[in-house]
Structures are given as C-alpha cells and as structure tokens.
Design a protein around this motif. Structure first.
Motif: not given
Length: 134
Positions: A44, A46, A48, A104, A107, A121, A123, A129
């Motif tokens: 994962f 991030n 954003s 959020t 997915k 991600f 955002g 995503y």
C-alpha cells in the motif's frame, strides 16, 4: 453412558469450533496467508497530498467484514510512504483511513500469484486508488 456423554460433549465442542471459525473472518477479515496457496507481495503506497493513513483494512473477498487494522499499532503511512505484506494470492477488499476521521471508499483487488502488487492511494476522486502489478 459415560462414553456417550464424552461423544456428545465432543460433538458440541466441534460444532462451536466451526461456528467460531466462521465468526473469525467477521472479526479479522480472513487470513492473509493461507497454507499451501501461492504467495504475492502486497504494498500500500500513500500518494495523497498530505493525508496520513493509520488504518489499512484488508479482508478476503468472502469475509463478512473488512476486519481489523493490518498496520501495526502506532504505524502511520504518510504521503510518499508505503507498507508491505506477504499474502496469499487472491481476491481482497481494501479500505484505508484515519482513526477518528473515517475511511475512504473500499477497493476490490485481485492479486495474482508470484507478483508484486501495489495499491496507490491518491485521495482524489470517487475512486482514490490506482494499482500496479509487476
């Protein structure tokens, strides 16, 4: 008579064990590593603009809920950071967010065996995503 009582108690214990094993996926979201199944690396990331993530829920697609936070206690995935898990290949539901701020949209992803699967991600937008398989 005593043997009958032991058999009856054993049957009750077995039935309770089966019932509880079904509830475990409700609590945990299902096992990420299933013995004998091919593996993959799930990351994962991030991407954003300033939104730290401290909750990553990952459940098998057949689980009854998203389950528990898969990040270790106190871990936060800040913008530009990532966190990885070794998992069995297959279908998963992922939802991210922050404690106290909500989550959020979720997915659904399908992770192929023997790959490196990254879920980004952003955002942004109704589907925040993006994914990449290597």
């Amino acid at each position: 008579m005593a043997v009958h009582t032991y058999l009856k108690a054993g049957a009750v214990a077995a039935a309770m064990g089966l019932a509880l094993s079904g509830c475990m996926s409700l609590i945990t979201g299902g096992d990420l590593i299933r013995e004998g199944e091919p593996m993959a690396r799930f990351t994962f990331e991030n991407r954003s603009q300033g939104q730290p993530i401290d909750v990553v829920l990952i459940s098998t697609c057949d689980a009854s809920s998203y389950g528990l936070n898969r990040l270790p206690l106190g871990v936060e995935v800040g913008p530009g950071q990532s966190w990885s898990w070794d998992i069995s290949a297959g279908c998963y539901e992922v939802m991210v967010g922050n404690v106290g701020d909500g989550s959020t949209p979720g997915k659904r992803i399908r992770i192929p065996a023997n790959t490196r699967f990254t879920l980004y991600f952003t955002g942004e937008g109704p589907d925040p995503y993006r994914q990449e398989v290597r």
